[in-house]
Design a protein around this motif. Structure first.
Motif, short mmCIF file in Angstrom:
data_model
loop_
_atom_site.label_atom_id
_atom_site.label_comp_id
_atom_site.label_asym_id
_atom_site.label_seq_id
_atom_site.Cartn_x
_atom_site.Cartn_y
_atom_site.Cartn_z
N ILE A 270 0.84 -1.21 0.00
CA ILE A 270 0.00 0.00 0.00
C ILE A 270 0.87 1.25 0.00
CG2 ILE A 270 -1.66 1.33 1.36
CD1 ILE A 270 -2.81 -1.35 2.31
N ALA A 271 1.96 1.25 0.81
CA ALA A 271 2.86 2.41 0.84
C ALA A 271 3.50 2.64 -0.52
CB ALA A 271 3.94 2.20 1.91
N ALA A 272 3.90 1.57 -1.20
CA ALA A 272 4.49 1.71 -2.53
C ALA A 272 3.47 2.30 -3.51
CB ALA A 272 4.98 0.35 -3.02
N GLU A 273 2.22 1.84 -3.42
CA GLU A 273 1.19 2.40 -4.30
C GLU A 273 0.97 3.88 -4.02
OE1 GLU A 273 -2.28 0.05 -3.82
OE2 GLU A 273 -1.45 -1.73 -4.81
N VAL A 274 1.01 4.27 -2.72
CA VAL A 274 0.84 5.69 -2.38
C VAL A 274 1.98 6.52 -2.94
CG1 VAL A 274 0.79 7.32 -0.46
CG2 VAL A 274 -0.53 5.21 -0.34
N VAL A 275 3.21 6.03 -2.82
CA VAL A 275 4.37 6.76 -3.36
C VAL A 275 4.24 6.92 -4.86
CG1 VAL A 275 6.86 6.63 -3.73
CG2 VAL A 275 5.90 6.07 -1.49
N VAL A 276 3.87 5.87 -5.55
CA VAL A 276 3.71 5.96 -7.01
C VAL A 276 2.62 6.96 -7.36
CG1 VAL A 276 3.01 4.67 -9.06
CG2 VAL A 276 4.58 3.64 -7.41
N LEU A 277 1.52 6.93 -6.61
CA LEU A 277 0.41 7.85 -6.90
C LEU A 277 0.82 9.30 -6.67
CD1 LEU A 277 -2.56 8.15 -7.66
CD2 LEU A 277 -3.14 7.88 -5.25
N VAL A 278 1.54 9.57 -5.57
CA VAL A 278 1.99 10.94 -5.29
C VAL A 278 2.97 11.40 -6.35
CG1 VAL A 278 3.32 12.33 -3.66
CG2 VAL A 278 1.59 10.75 -2.81
N THR A 279 3.85 10.51 -6.80
CA THR A 279 4.81 10.88 -7.85
C THR A 279 4.08 11.23 -9.14
OG1 THR A 279 6.44 9.38 -6.87
CG2 THR A 279 6.80 10.08 -9.15
N ILE A 281 1.06 12.36 -9.41
CA ILE A 281 0.36 13.64 -9.22
C ILE A 281 1.33 14.81 -9.35
CG2 ILE A 281 -0.89 15.04 -7.53
CD1 ILE A 281 -2.14 12.45 -6.48
N LEU A 282 2.53 14.71 -8.74
CA LEU A 282 3.52 15.79 -8.83
C LEU A 282 3.97 16.00 -10.27
CD1 LEU A 282 5.70 15.04 -5.67
CD2 LEU A 282 4.02 16.86 -5.99
N TYR A 287 3.90 19.28 -15.15
CA TYR A 287 3.60 19.39 -16.57
C TYR A 287 2.54 20.47 -16.83
CZ TYR A 287 1.93 18.09 -21.21
OH TYR A 287 1.54 18.12 -22.52
N THR A 288 1.54 20.54 -15.97
CA THR A 288 0.49 21.55 -16.13
C THR A 288 1.05 22.96 -15.93
OG1 THR A 288 -1.12 19.96 -15.31
CG2 THR A 288 -1.79 22.26 -15.33
N GLN A 289 1.94 23.10 -14.95
CA GLN A 289 2.53 24.41 -14.69
C GLN A 289 3.38 24.88 -15.86
OE1 GLN A 289 1.72 26.02 -11.98
NE2 GLN A 289 2.89 27.85 -12.51
N LYS A 290 4.16 24.00 -16.44
CA LYS A 290 4.96 24.36 -17.60
C LYS A 290 4.08 24.74 -18.78
CE LYS A 290 9.10 21.66 -16.56
NZ LYS A 290 9.98 20.56 -17.02
N LYS A 291 2.99 24.00 -18.92
CA LYS A 291 2.08 24.31 -20.03
C LYS A 291 1.47 25.68 -19.88
CE LYS A 291 -1.56 22.10 -22.72
NZ LYS A 291 -2.49 20.96 -22.79
N LYS A 292 1.21 26.09 -18.65
CA LYS A 292 0.66 27.43 -18.42
C LYS A 292 1.70 28.51 -18.69
CE LYS A 292 -2.78 26.16 -14.95
NZ LYS A 292 -3.20 26.32 -13.53
#
Length: 331
Positions: A270-279, A281-282, A287-292
């Motif tokens: 579960i911790a590994a899945e959370v780390v992957v999910l947070v990565t 999202i970041l 990518y969204t910030q650069k696009k703006k």
């Protein structure tokens, strides 16, 4: 219908001629009346003599009743743990002439040619089989057959008592201790033994290893195996054997030994899945910030190009004016 005059089962001596004549008179119908006598077969002298000769054994009496509407096979399960005298009785209610019903007995599908009695009374055919079970070979399936329009069968299944252990695997952790329990309800085995191993290979437990195995039992009908200092090598199948005068029976229990890291594996996953999910999202946020930021950079570049264009246009406009002024002055 066939009526047998004498019992020649185990441990029963052959009847004397006078006794044989008495049995013939008691069992076979007379010539004046086709109906057999009303006296019960259980009162025959041969039964009393048989019980006297085998008085050291207890008597097991079992009965099955059949009619033409009964199912094809009626079964009764019987457990025996010690040698016994056995009396099996079958009754069949005939729809026609009871004397025309054919009666027979089998043991494990093999026909029995002697040792049973037959009589008919009030439209009911009675048959009894007397014998002694003194060893495991005499256990099995004893069946009575009544053949009228359809064949009806009553079966008595003799076997040693069953053991009852824990059906689900027993889960423990490395370093702990556990207790495996086998029980036999209503029975008293002569001896209990334990084996370990997987598949067909069974190894007797070394009960001398008192620091590892301890076999106890608070009652005669149960046994307990305590295993201490569990390791992953102790995982596997354990079999308890009960020894009876008429045979042996066994049951098996499954032991699962886990390390302490095993419970942590789901949390680590579960911790590994959370780390992957947070990565993820970041990365999406970056990518969204650069696009703006890219449209602003484009506008700034366009403004710079526009200023450069305006400067170059101003210079070009000033050059013709300067030349024109020079020509006017020369005139």
């Amino acid at each position: 219908m066939r009526a047998l005059p004498g019992l020649r089962g185990p441990r029963v001596p052959p009847p004397q001629p006078l006794l044989l004549l008495c049995l013939l008179a008691a069992v076979r119908p007379s010539s004046a009346d086709s109906r057999p006598p009303a006296s019960s077969i259980t009162s025959l002298p041969v039964r009393e003599e048989w019980l006297t000769r085998c008085s050291n054994f207890s008597l097991e009496s079992h009965n099955i009743s059949l009619t033409e509407h009964s199912s094809a096979v009626v079964e009764k399960n019987i457990t025996l743990q010690s040698p016994s005298n056995v009396e099996l009785a079958c009754q069949f209610t005939a729809s026609g002439d009871p004397n025309a019903v054919n009666v027979s007995w089998t043991k494990d599908e093999e026909p029995l040619k002697s040792g049973y009695f037959i009589r008919a009374e009030d439209g009911v055919v009675h048959t009894r089989y007397l014998f002694t079970i003194s060893n495991s070979k005499q256990l099995g399936r004893y069946s009575c057959f009544f053949q009228e329009e359809k064949e009806k069968r009553g079966t008595f299944n003799f076997k040693v008592p069953e053991l009852h252990g824990k059906n689900k695997p027993l889960i423990n952790y490395v370093g702990d201790s556990t207790i495996l329990i086998c029980k036999c309800q209503g029975c008293c085995p002569l001896n209990w033994t334990w084996h370990s191993g997987n598949g067909s290979v069974q190894v007797p437990l070394d009960v001398q290893m008192t620091d590892k195995y301890v076999i106890t039992g608070t009652n005669v009908n149960e046994t307990r195996l305590k295993i201490m200092h569990l390791s992953e090598d102790d995982q596997g199948t354990y079999r308890c054997h009960a020894v009876f005068p008429l045979g042996e029976v066994e049951d098996h229990l499954e032991l699962v030994v886990l390390s302490y890291l095993v419970p942590l594996k789901p949390f680590l996953a579960i911790a590994a899945e959370v780390v992957v999910l947070v990565t993820v999202i970041l990365l999406c946020e970056m990518y969204t910030q650069k696009k703006k930021n890219r449209p602003d950079d484009g506008k700034e570049f366009e403004q710079i190009e526009q200023l450069k264009s305006d400067d170059s246009n101003g210079i070009e406009n000033n050059v013709p004016r300067h030349r024109k002024n020079e020509s006017v002055a020369s005139e």
